[in-house]
Scaffold this active site. Sequence first.
Site, PDB file in Angstrom:
ATOM      1  N   GLY A  42     -30.351 -30.742  66.261  1.00 13.33           N
ATOM      2  CA  GLY A  42     -30.301 -31.294  64.917  1.00 13.33           C
ATOM      3  C   GLY A  42     -31.365 -32.349  64.703  1.00 13.33           C
ATOM      4  CB  CYS A  43     -31.546 -35.177  62.339  1.00 13.48           C
ATOM      5  SG  CYS A  43     -32.537 -36.641  62.026  1.00 13.48           S
ATOM      6  CG  PHE A  44     -36.584 -35.850  65.500  1.00 18.12           C
ATOM      7  CD1 PHE A  44     -36.419 -36.657  64.396  1.00 18.12           C
ATOM      8  CD2 PHE A  44     -37.769 -35.121  65.603  1.00 18.12           C
ATOM      9  CE1 PHE A  44     -37.400 -36.760  63.413  1.00 18.12           C
ATOM     10  CE2 PHE A  44     -38.764 -35.206  64.634  1.00 18.12           C
ATOM     11  CZ  PHE A  44     -38.576 -36.027  63.532  1.00 18.12           C
TER      12      PHE A  44
END
Length: 239
Positions: free
Chosen positions: A59-61
């Site tokens: 997902g979002c880093f």
Amino acid sequence: MTRRPLSRFPIYAAAIGLLAISAINLTPSLAAEEAVTIPPPAVDVQNASGIQTAVLAGGCFWGVQGVFQHTKGVVNAVSGYSGGIKANADYHLVSTGTTGHAESVEIKYDPKKISYGKILQIFFSVVHDPTQLNRQGPDTGTQYRSAIFTTSDEQKKVADAYIAQLNSAGVYKKPIVTKVGPLQAFFAAEGYHQDYLTLHPSQPYIAYNDIPKVENLKKLFAEDYSEKPALVSDIKVTN
């Protein structure tokens, strides 16, 4: 699809506005993706020495980086892109979901303090939900897929065995969709993406989706939690 900041949605913005004021004190129950208590891997990397590298996508880093920056034994965690080519390792291009890249984090760790298996346990437990295909929380698209980019045959053996172990144990309601494959390249993300959780703890997206992940790390992996994050602020990050 690109990341959808909660501030763009009036209902979310109104509900989260007050929470953002005290983001650090958010409880795990407010996480977009709940943590899962899982057993440690039965198979782990043996006899590793020197600083090792793990590259993970979940997902979002921002959240992935934030969790591992608060993990003991991690000496550096950099947000970036893996799965595509250097020419397309640009946030705006990656956000289209057409480059083959996944938002990833390159984790440098000391195997004398934390094992590869433990890193994977944290990854599958508190970092993300490995049963979601091409999405995490409010973010959708292949750039948010769950993936393990291995740097050795032994890492691949451990990752494959652990996924089989967790599926067999039935710790999730659905099968794990995490893809395991060799790391071809890692490209560091733009500087403004680095240390994002630490620098913007009250930003609504971080407050709702990512701060609770760090709180879950502290709760479920207390012995592995570091109050002081390992930041990359003093490290030159290039595309």
